[in-house]
Scaffold this motif. Structure first.
Motif, PDB file in Angstrom:
ATOM      1  N   ASN A  42       0.823  -1.213   0.000  1.00 10.16           N
ATOM      2  CA  ASN A  42       0.000   0.000   0.000  1.00 10.16           C
ATOM      3  C   ASN A  42       0.858   1.265   0.000  1.00 10.16           C
ATOM      4  O   ASN A  42       0.482   2.274  -0.602  1.00 10.16           O
ATOM      5  CB  ASN A  42      -0.955  -0.001   1.195  1.00 10.16           C
ATOM      6  CG  ASN A  42      -2.272  -0.671   0.882  1.00 10.16           C
ATOM      7  OD1 ASN A  42      -2.868  -0.412  -0.151  1.00 10.16           O
ATOM      8  ND2 ASN A  42      -2.730  -1.542   1.766  1.00 10.16           N
ATOM      9  N   THR A  45       1.881   1.715  -3.555  1.00  9.88           N
ATOM     10  CA  THR A  45       0.721   2.117  -4.360  1.00  9.88           C
ATOM     11  C   THR A  45       0.396   3.591  -4.156  1.00  9.88           C
ATOM     12  O   THR A  45       0.119   4.325  -5.112  1.00  9.88           O
ATOM     13  CB  THR A  45      -0.502   1.259  -4.000  1.00  9.88           C
ATOM     14  OG1 THR A  45      -0.220  -0.114  -4.282  1.00  9.88           O
ATOM     15  CG2 THR A  45      -1.722   1.680  -4.802  1.00  9.88           C
ATOM     16  N   THR A 205      -5.386   2.764  -9.952  1.00  9.80           N
ATOM     17  CA  THR A 205      -4.065   2.118  -9.919  1.00  9.80           C
ATOM     18  C   THR A 205      -4.098   0.712 -10.513  1.00  9.80           C
ATOM     19  O   THR A 205      -3.042   0.090 -10.669  1.00  9.80           O
ATOM     20  CB  THR A 205      -3.522   2.024  -8.480  1.00  9.80           C
ATOM     21  OG1 THR A 205      -4.395   1.213  -7.684  1.00  9.80           O
ATOM     22  CG2 THR A 205      -3.390   3.400  -7.864  1.00  9.80           C
ATOM     23  N   ASN A 206      -5.285   0.209 -10.842  1.00 10.27           N
ATOM     24  CA  ASN A 206      -5.389  -1.140 -11.389  1.00 10.27           C
ATOM     25  C   ASN A 206      -5.914  -1.132 -12.823  1.00 10.27           C
ATOM     26  O   ASN A 206      -6.287  -2.184 -13.350  1.00 10.27           O
ATOM     27  CB  ASN A 206      -6.303  -1.993 -10.504  1.00 10.27           C
ATOM     28  CG  ASN A 206      -6.014  -3.474 -10.627  1.00 10.27           C
ATOM     29  OD1 ASN A 206      -4.859  -3.877 -10.759  1.00 10.27           O
ATOM     30  ND2 ASN A 206      -7.048  -4.302 -10.584  1.00 10.27           N
ATOM     31  N   GLN A 220      -0.365  -1.293 -10.394  1.00 14.67           N
ATOM     32  CA  GLN A 220      -0.231  -2.557  -9.692  1.00 14.67           C
ATOM     33  C   GLN A 220       0.781  -3.486 -10.365  1.00 14.67           C
ATOM     34  O   GLN A 220       1.469  -4.259  -9.695  1.00 14.67           O
ATOM     35  CB  GLN A 220      -1.595  -3.244  -9.586  1.00 14.67           C
ATOM     36  CG  GLN A 220      -2.614  -2.505  -8.732  1.00 14.67           C
ATOM     37  CD  GLN A 220      -2.165  -2.296  -7.300  1.00 14.67           C
ATOM     38  OE1 GLN A 220      -1.500  -3.156  -6.718  1.00 14.67           O
ATOM     39  NE2 GLN A 220      -2.517  -1.163  -6.726  1.00 14.67           N
ATOM     40  N   LEU A 223       4.426  -3.177  -9.041  1.00 13.48           N
ATOM     41  CA  LEU A 223       4.753  -3.499  -7.659  1.00 13.48           C
ATOM     42  C   LEU A 223       5.613  -4.761  -7.572  1.00 13.48           C
ATOM     43  O   LEU A 223       5.595  -5.589  -8.484  1.00 13.48           O
ATOM     44  CB  LEU A 223       3.470  -3.688  -6.845  1.00 13.48           C
ATOM     45  CG  LEU A 223       2.925  -2.451  -6.125  1.00 13.48           C
ATOM     46  CD1 LEU A 223       2.624  -1.330  -7.084  1.00 13.48           C
ATOM     47  CD2 LEU A 223       1.683  -2.801  -5.315  1.00 13.48           C
TER      48      LEU A 223
END
Length: 284
Positions: A42, A45, A205-206, A220, A223
């Motif tokens: 997180n 993100t 973010t996705n 994402q 990451l």
């Protein structure tokens, strides 16, 4: 301009990382390795507020008011990343994100219609508010529970600020531009309030944002664990249909007020969108 008022209101409730987080309440026996790793994900993100801000400033060069508001949004979103990193620095330094891991989520987003992007982030803030509230319930360690509650409140305020700019778009523009804004808001609203029907988590973010980098063009995907979000939502914090229903209901409620209509379901909103399309076609 909305910026001066928004600055004043957000300044009045801004929290202090040194004094408003109950660091002394930390209980290491209530923090598992599994939980600590999700905090790292997180934190990375949230760092993606950096490329999102660059996108907003680029795509809103003709709107100095909204661009000025980005100074608040960017500061507070980066602060979310920072407080999560500070938590790890104090209590799990082995999991602190590296500068390389943070920098990896900074990549260029393709240009997109400004009103659609505004609506997308409005919905994203609502979703984050609910995700973080759910995460706070899942965690057992007192300090991180408090941190997630704190940043959840920020996300709700951010949604409220975006809503102010959405209202401005409808009220201060000409009929044609106002209709374009309604079209954009209803289009993205149908998508973002229908997450229970999609296999992926619907959050900025996705979502894919750079065709040249596809399929690794989501935050994402950058990451250390690209698939962590679904695992976090489905198997860890268990963001279930009840939680998802709260997100959808909140989006529909705000759009109902914004459009002076009543959207009880996504189907109601979709019918409204189709009516707008028909109306635009008739005028054309």
């Amino acid at each position: 301009m909305l910026y001066p008022e928004l600055f004043k209101s957000m300044e009045a409730v801004r929290w202090n990382m040194a004094t408003d987080i109950p660091w002394d309440d930390f209980d290491g026996s209530k923090l598992s390795d599994e939980q600590a790793y999700t905090i790292k994900m997180n934190a990375i993100t949230e760092w993606a507020a950096l490329p999102a801000t660059e996108m907003f400033l680029r795509d809103n060069r003709d709107d100095s008011d909204f661009s000025a508001f980005m100074s608040i949004w960017f500061f507070e979103e980066q602060k979310h990343s920072l407080v999560l990193i500070e938590y790890l620095r104090r209590f799990r330094p082995d999991l602190m994100p590296t500068e390389e891991e943070l920098h990896k989520v900074r990549f260029e987003f393709d240009p997109a219609p400004a009103m659609e992007t505004l609506m997308l982030h409005f919905c994203g803030e609502i979703r984050l508010n609910h995700w973080y509230r759910c995460a706070s319930d899942w965690h057992t360690e007192p300090v991180i529970k408090a941190i997630y509650q704190t940043i959840a409140h920020d996300e709700a305020r951010h949604a409220g600020a975006y809503l102010r700019y959405m209202k401005r778009a409808l009220n201060q523009k000409g009929q044609e531009l106002g209709d374009q804004a309604r079209m954009a808001f209803s289009k993205i609203g149908v998508l973002m309030a229908s997450a229970h029907r999609t296999p992926q988590a619907l959050h900025p973010t996705n979502l894919h944002v750079n065709k040249a980098l596809y399929p690794e063009d989501t935050v994402q995907s950058k990451l250390p664990s690209p698939g962590w979000l679904e695992q976090w939502l489905d198997n860890q914090i268990r963001f279930d249909k009840d939680w998802e229903g709260k997100v959808s209901a909140r989006i529909l409620h705000n759009l109902s007020l914004l459009m002076n209509s009543s959207f009880k379901t996504v189907q109601d909103l979709n019918r409204y969108r189709k009516e707008l399309i028909r109306g635009t076609a008739v005028v054309a």
